[in-house]
Write a protein that holds these residues in place. Structure first.
Motif, PDB file in Angstrom:
ATOM      1  N   ILE A 113      47.449  50.025  62.417  1.00 33.30           N
ATOM      2  CA  ILE A 113      48.820  50.145  61.936  1.00 33.30           C
ATOM      3  C   ILE A 113      49.774  50.138  63.123  1.00 33.30           C
ATOM      4  O   ILE A 113      49.374  50.350  64.267  1.00 33.30           O
ATOM      5  CB  ILE A 113      49.049  51.431  61.113  1.00 33.30           C
ATOM      6  CG1 ILE A 113      48.855  52.677  61.989  1.00 33.30           C
ATOM      7  CG2 ILE A 113      48.190  51.464  59.874  1.00 33.30           C
ATOM      8  CD1 ILE A 113      49.353  53.964  61.341  1.00 33.30           C
ATOM      9  N   LYS A 140      50.902  47.592  58.398  1.00 28.34           N
ATOM     10  CA  LYS A 140      49.446  47.502  58.598  1.00 28.34           C
ATOM     11  C   LYS A 140      49.161  46.213  59.358  1.00 28.34           C
ATOM     12  O   LYS A 140      49.524  45.122  58.913  1.00 28.34           O
ATOM     13  CB  LYS A 140      48.703  47.539  57.266  1.00 28.34           C
ATOM     14  CG  LYS A 140      47.195  47.650  57.438  1.00 28.34           C
ATOM     15  CD  LYS A 140      46.552  48.326  56.243  1.00 28.34           C
ATOM     16  CE  LYS A 140      45.030  48.295  56.276  1.00 28.34           C
ATOM     17  NZ  LYS A 140      44.447  48.852  57.494  1.00 28.34           N
ATOM     18  N   SER A 151      41.897  50.931  54.468  1.00 28.05           N
ATOM     19  CA  SER A 151      43.253  51.405  54.186  1.00 28.05           C
ATOM     20  C   SER A 151      43.570  52.561  55.123  1.00 28.05           C
ATOM     21  O   SER A 151      42.670  53.141  55.735  1.00 28.05           O
ATOM     22  CB  SER A 151      43.400  51.848  52.725  1.00 28.05           C
ATOM     23  OG  SER A 151      42.624  53.011  52.466  1.00 28.05           O
ATOM     24  N   VAL A 201      59.571  49.348  49.636  1.00 29.16           N
ATOM     25  CA  VAL A 201      58.355  48.541  49.701  1.00 29.16           C
ATOM     26  C   VAL A 201      58.767  47.156  50.212  1.00 29.16           C
ATOM     27  O   VAL A 201      59.213  46.304  49.445  1.00 29.16           O
ATOM     28  CB  VAL A 201      57.673  48.436  48.333  1.00 29.16           C
ATOM     29  CG1 VAL A 201      56.386  47.622  48.438  1.00 29.16           C
ATOM     30  CG2 VAL A 201      57.384  49.832  47.768  1.00 29.16           C
ATOM     31  N   SER A 258      53.943  44.137  49.993  1.00 28.63           N
ATOM     32  CA  SER A 258      52.726  44.745  49.450  1.00 28.63           C
ATOM     33  C   SER A 258      51.955  43.709  48.652  1.00 28.63           C
ATOM     34  O   SER A 258      52.448  43.190  47.653  1.00 28.63           O
ATOM     35  CB  SER A 258      53.064  45.947  48.552  1.00 28.63           C
ATOM     36  OG  SER A 258      51.884  46.472  47.974  1.00 28.63           O
ATOM     37  N   LEU A 318      48.698  50.333  47.158  1.00 29.25           N
ATOM     38  CA  LEU A 318      49.789  51.043  47.829  1.00 29.25           C
ATOM     39  C   LEU A 318      50.014  52.350  47.092  1.00 29.25           C
ATOM     40  O   LEU A 318      50.116  52.361  45.863  1.00 29.25           O
ATOM     41  CB  LEU A 318      51.065  50.196  47.803  1.00 29.25           C
ATOM     42  CG  LEU A 318      52.344  50.845  48.311  1.00 29.25           C
ATOM     43  CD1 LEU A 318      52.257  51.124  49.812  1.00 29.25           C
ATOM     44  CD2 LEU A 318      53.547  49.955  48.006  1.00 29.25           C
ATOM     45  N   LEU A 365      48.604  52.496  52.908  1.00 32.54           N
ATOM     46  CA  LEU A 365      48.710  51.040  53.002  1.00 32.54           C
ATOM     47  C   LEU A 365      47.317  50.437  53.039  1.00 32.54           C
ATOM     48  O   LEU A 365      46.410  50.986  53.666  1.00 32.54           O
ATOM     49  CB  LEU A 365      49.457  50.621  54.268  1.00 32.54           C
ATOM     50  CG  LEU A 365      50.986  50.671  54.275  1.00 32.54           C
ATOM     51  CD1 LEU A 365      51.513  50.062  55.567  1.00 32.54           C
ATOM     52  CD2 LEU A 365      51.591  49.964  53.079  1.00 32.54           C
ATOM     53  N   ASP A 366      47.174  49.248  52.421  1.00 35.99           N
ATOM     54  CA  ASP A 366      45.829  48.715  52.232  1.00 35.99           C
ATOM     55  C   ASP A 366      45.583  47.374  52.909  1.00 35.99           C
ATOM     56  O   ASP A 366      44.507  47.135  53.451  1.00 35.99           O
ATOM     57  CB  ASP A 366      45.553  48.579  50.730  1.00 35.99           C
ATOM     58  CG  ASP A 366      44.142  48.135  50.436  1.00 35.99           C
ATOM     59  OD1 ASP A 366      43.217  48.913  50.688  1.00 35.99           O
ATOM     60  OD2 ASP A 366      43.967  46.997  49.966  1.00 35.99           O
ATOM     61  N   ASP A 403      51.163  44.405  55.173  1.00 38.85           N
ATOM     62  CA  ASP A 403      51.937  45.206  54.231  1.00 38.85           C
ATOM     63  C   ASP A 403      52.851  46.151  55.009  1.00 38.85           C
ATOM     64  O   ASP A 403      52.498  46.627  56.096  1.00 38.85           O
ATOM     65  CB  ASP A 403      51.019  45.988  53.290  1.00 38.85           C
ATOM     66  CG  ASP A 403      50.447  45.093  52.195  1.00 38.85           C
ATOM     67  OD1 ASP A 403      50.770  43.889  52.178  1.00 38.85           O
ATOM     68  OD2 ASP A 403      49.683  45.602  51.350  1.00 38.85           O
ATOM     69  N   GLU A 404      54.024  46.438  54.435  1.00 39.00           N
ATOM     70  CA  GLU A 404      55.059  47.162  55.188  1.00 39.00           C
ATOM     71  C   GLU A 404      55.865  48.069  54.269  1.00 39.00           C
ATOM     72  O   GLU A 404      56.272  47.672  53.172  1.00 39.00           O
ATOM     73  CB  GLU A 404      55.987  46.157  55.871  1.00 39.00           C
ATOM     74  CG  GLU A 404      57.130  46.775  56.659  1.00 39.00           C
ATOM     75  CD  GLU A 404      57.972  45.727  57.358  1.00 39.00           C
ATOM     76  OE1 GLU A 404      59.142  46.031  57.677  1.00 39.00           O
ATOM     77  OE2 GLU A 404      57.469  44.594  57.591  1.00 39.00           O
ATOM     78  N   VAL A 405      56.116  49.290  54.741  1.00 34.87           N
ATOM     79  CA  VAL A 405      56.930  50.275  54.033  1.00 34.87           C
ATOM     80  C   VAL A 405      57.847  50.939  55.043  1.00 34.87           C
ATOM     81  O   VAL A 405      57.430  51.224  56.175  1.00 34.87           O
ATOM     82  CB  VAL A 405      56.054  51.348  53.341  1.00 34.87           C
ATOM     83  CG1 VAL A 405      56.898  52.507  52.816  1.00 34.87           C
ATOM     84  CG2 VAL A 405      55.255  50.732  52.196  1.00 34.87           C
TER      85      VAL A 405
END
Length: 277
Positions: free
Chosen positions: A110, A126, A133, A152, A155, A159, A259-260, A264-266
């Motif tokens: 990450i 990620k 994850s 989000v 994704s 998540l 996060l998986d 993917d981004e938050v």
């Protein structure tokens, strides 16, 4: 009949009334007073900035109240001022800046950027599909009612957003092992494995499915044993009365994101004491 000049004069007078400054008097609890002139179109957020500059305050560390009600940040003073002056009370509070910050800990795969302490959004990405994850926590140790709001950004697989008292254990868990945990309260994007709601090890249903671009908020009150989840400003679920959090413990409650999939981004976009809405 009125002359053109008279009509124009009346129009200019009306415009002058529309743009005339409104007097706002701000008090703090120590007895200090500041006077600010605001136009009818200026908002409470603008007043907050002016007061912060006048008194050398962090604008995130106080709220403005009128008649014991918190003034909405986007409210214009033309709507608020039925009589002048408008008297406003400044109420300081702890902005819980660490609640807006992801922490790396011992994670692999990450990347975290942005510093919430200086007003930036903390962004979690990620960068690898190994491990399967990552359960990534916010820095703040929760002992008070508070919330965090997340965007989000991207994704493509599982998540989750949630809370637990067992940070050290949950932080090490990856992939399908998350389904074996009995001490997490989660709202998840419904994918191949995670149910929409997973409350103390119990699967629960929800029609509010998380999608890319959504804004998800989590509100907790440890003393009330409460956690609530929101999607795009609408409450999705409350754990009470059927799935209460454990009674408050010496160890703090912690909030986290799972996060998986790679890329993917938050991001954390808003946070603080109290409820999200």
């Amino acid at each position: 009949a009125p002359t053109r000049a008279a009509a124009m004069g009346e129009l200019h007078s009306q415009r002058g009334e529309e743009t005339a400054s409104l007097l706002v008097i701000v008090h703090d609890l120590s007895g200090k007073e500041a006077q600010q002139e605001m136009t009818p179109t200026e908002t409470v957020a603008a007043l907050r900035s002016k007061v912060a500059e006048t008194w050398s305050l962090d604008s995130r560390a106080f709220r403005l109240l009128a008649k014991s009600a918190v003034l909405p940040e986007d409210a214009a003073f033309g709507e608020l001022c039925s009589v002048e002056p408008l008297v406003v009370q400044l109420l300081k509070f702890d902005p819980l800046l660490e609640l807006g910050q992801f922490i790396l800990s011992n994670h692999r795969g990450i990347e975290i950027s942005g510093d919430a302490s200086i007003g930036q959004h903390s962004v979690l990405v990620k960068t690898s599909n190994s491990p399967d994850s990552n359960n990534v926590f916010l820095r703040h140790e929760i002992r008070e009612p508070c919330f965090a709001e997340f965007r989000v950004v991207r994704s493509r697989d599982e998540l989750s957003f949630g809370v637990t008292y067992d940070k050290d254990l949950v932080e090490k868990v990856s992939g399908f092992q998350n389904l074996s945990l009995q001490q997490t309260w989660l709202y998840s994007k419904s994918g191949r494995a995670m149910p929409p709601l997973f409350l103390g090890g119990i699967k629960a249903k929800s029609d509010e499915r998380i999608a890319e671009g959504d804004v998800v908020a989590v509100h907790v009150d440890p003393q009330e044993r409460l956690v609530k989840f929101y999607r795009n400003g609408k409450q999705v679920s409350s754990n009470l009365p059927d799935y209460p959090l454990p009674a408050m413990q010496d160890s703090p409650l912690r909030m986290y994101v799972m996060l998986d999939m790679q890329e993917d981004e938050v991001s954390v976009i808003r946070f603080g004491p109290g409820d999200a809405y």
